[in-house]
Design an enzyme around this catalytic site. Structure first.
Site, PDB file in Angstrom:
ATOM      1  N   ASP A  67      48.644  36.639  42.879  1.00  0.00           N
ATOM      2  CA  ASP A  67      47.931  35.530  42.496  1.00  0.00           C
ATOM      3  C   ASP A  67      47.760  35.003  41.084  1.00  0.00           C
ATOM      4  OD1 ASP A  67      46.486  37.647  41.614  1.00  0.00           O
ATOM      5  OD2 ASP A  67      44.460  37.457  42.716  1.00  0.00           O
ATOM      6  N   ASN A 136      32.932  40.460  44.336  1.00  0.00           N
ATOM      7  CA  ASN A 136      32.334  39.692  45.417  1.00  0.00           C
ATOM      8  C   ASN A 136      33.268  39.945  46.822  1.00  0.00           C
ATOM      9  OD1 ASN A 136      34.859  38.729  45.180  1.00  0.00           O
ATOM     10  ND2 ASN A 136      34.118  36.351  44.785  1.00  0.00           N
ATOM     11  N   HIS A 138      36.524  39.778  47.139  1.00  0.00           N
ATOM     12  CA  HIS A 138      37.733  39.243  47.335  1.00  0.00           C
ATOM     13  C   HIS A 138      38.919  40.348  47.139  1.00  0.00           C
ATOM     14  CE1 HIS A 138      38.230  37.909  42.875  1.00  0.00           C
ATOM     15  NE2 HIS A 138      38.778  39.164  42.900  1.00  0.00           N
ATOM     16  N   GLU A 143      38.837  34.271  48.574  1.00  0.00           N
ATOM     17  CA  GLU A 143      37.198  34.364  48.221  1.00  0.00           C
ATOM     18  C   GLU A 143      36.451  34.526  49.530  1.00  0.00           C
ATOM     19  OE1 GLU A 143      37.153  35.138  45.286  1.00  0.00           O
ATOM     20  OE2 GLU A 143      36.574  33.212  43.992  1.00  0.00           O
TER      21      GLU A 143
HETATM   22  C1  F6R Z   1      44.124  40.540  40.794  1.00  0.00           C
HETATM   23  C2  F6R Z   1      43.438  40.308  41.995  1.00  0.00           C
HETATM   24  C3  F6R Z   1      41.988  40.398  42.185  1.00  0.00           C
HETATM   25  C4  F6R Z   1      41.562  41.824  41.654  1.00  0.00           C
HETATM   26  C5  F6R Z   1      40.072  42.096  41.706  1.00  0.00           C
HETATM   27  C6  F6R Z   1      39.505  43.267  41.179  1.00  0.00           C
HETATM   28  O1  F6R Z   1      45.657  40.075  40.657  1.00  0.00           O
HETATM   29  O2  F6R Z   1      44.100  40.168  43.055  1.00  0.00           O
HETATM   30  O3  F6R Z   1      41.739  40.457  43.416  1.00  0.00           O
HETATM   31  O4  F6R Z   1      42.320  42.846  42.246  1.00  0.00           O
HETATM   32  O5  F6R Z   1      39.203  41.024  41.311  1.00  0.00           O
HETATM   33  O6  F6R Z   1      39.881  43.246  39.870  1.00  0.00           O
HETATM   34  P1  F6R Z   1      39.754  44.460  38.741  1.00  0.00           P
HETATM   35  O7  F6R Z   1      40.773  45.590  39.157  1.00  0.00           O
HETATM   36  O8  F6R Z   1      39.906  44.183  37.497  1.00  0.00           O
HETATM   37  O9  F6R Z   1      38.118  45.005  39.173  1.00  0.00           O
END
Ligand code: F6R
Length: 243
Positions: A67, A136, A138, A143
């Site tokens: 992403d 959240n 995701h 989302e």
């Molecule tokens: C990043 C991604 C996001 C993260 C998620 C957790 O490429 O796809 O879905 O994996 O927001 O982020 P952290 O690991 O920073 O808590």
């Protein structure tokens, strides 16, 4: 679903790196999708170390970026491109022709989506995905209540994602949209790992894995994957029955 609970984030990272390295040894040339964000960084460092010790050949694999924040590129601290290049692609020596990543600065975001879909198809589909879980719920930028279809798409970021984003950028940036591989395509990956660590993830991990899959918590949809491994440290697992 195979839930693995480790004493610390470091142990989670190390053991997951071993599992991933073993899959890489047995499946050279296949396509991997690693999440950026903070959670997988220890595992990615572990993989680079294992390669240096001769334990796996990361350069034999192909990579699809999960992403990106729309409006951010490699030059922006905290963009997925910057995190992944600096933490993994560069230290691992991955040849540029072995990776496809979204360009968050591209004028034509739909063309970026088609580019990624074409890359995944040309590589024979996703072999392995290693995902993180947002506050959240995701995964990637899938989302809550996001599109329920295969392929890649752009999406408006929800308030939690926008609030949390500041931790990556070191300042507040007006990010409002993201581009992502959709969860239905992620589910086609032959192998899937979901990682989470820290007590601030305990509630969302409970929502994702203690109940039924729901579009309100996209990570819960990974339960539908046939060979899912959920790797947690004990803090993130604290609200699961066996945590
Ligand atoms: C990043 C991604 C996001 C993260 C998620 C957790 O490429 O796809 O879905 O994996 O927001 O982020 P952290 O690991 O920073 O808590």
């Amino acid at each position: 679903m195979d839930i693995r609970i480790y004493d610390s984030p470091a142990e989670m990272a190390e053991k997951t790196a071993w599992s991933v390295a073993s899959l890489i040894r047995q499946n050279p040339g296949r396509l991997i999708c690693f999440a950026a964000g903070d959670t997988p960084l220890g595992m990615l460092r572990g993989l680079v170390r294992l390669q240096e010790e001769g334990g796996c050949d990361l350069r034999s694999m192909y990579y699809a970026g999960l992403d990106e924040w729309i409006g951010l590129g490699y030059g922006d601290k905290g963009s997925c491109a910057q995190v992944m290049k600096d933490a993994f692609y560069t230290p691992a020596g991955i040849p540029p022709e072995h990776m496809c990543i979204f360009d968050g600065l591209a004028q034509d975001a739909d063309a970026e989506c088609r580019k990624m879909e074409g890359w995944i198809k040309a590589r024979g589909g996703l072999f392995l995905t290693v995902l993180g879980v947002g506050m959240n719920g995701h995964i990637g930028f899938n989302e809550p209540f996001g599109p329920d279809r295969e392929g890649c798409f752009t999406i408006a970021l929800d308030a939690t994602t926008r609030a949390v984003s500041e931790k990556y950028f070191g300042k507040s940036l007006p990010v409002t949209a993201g581009i992502t591989i959709g969860w239905r395509t992620l589910l086609t990956s032959e192998r899937m790992f979901v990682l989470a660590s820290g007590k601030n993830k305990a509630s969302i991990i409970e929502q994702a894995f203690a109940g039924k899959p729901s579009s309100a918590v996209p990570a819960s949809r990974t339960q539908e994957h046939g060979s899912l491994v959920v790797a947690l440290d004990k803090e993130a697992a604290a609200r699961l029955k066996n945590g």
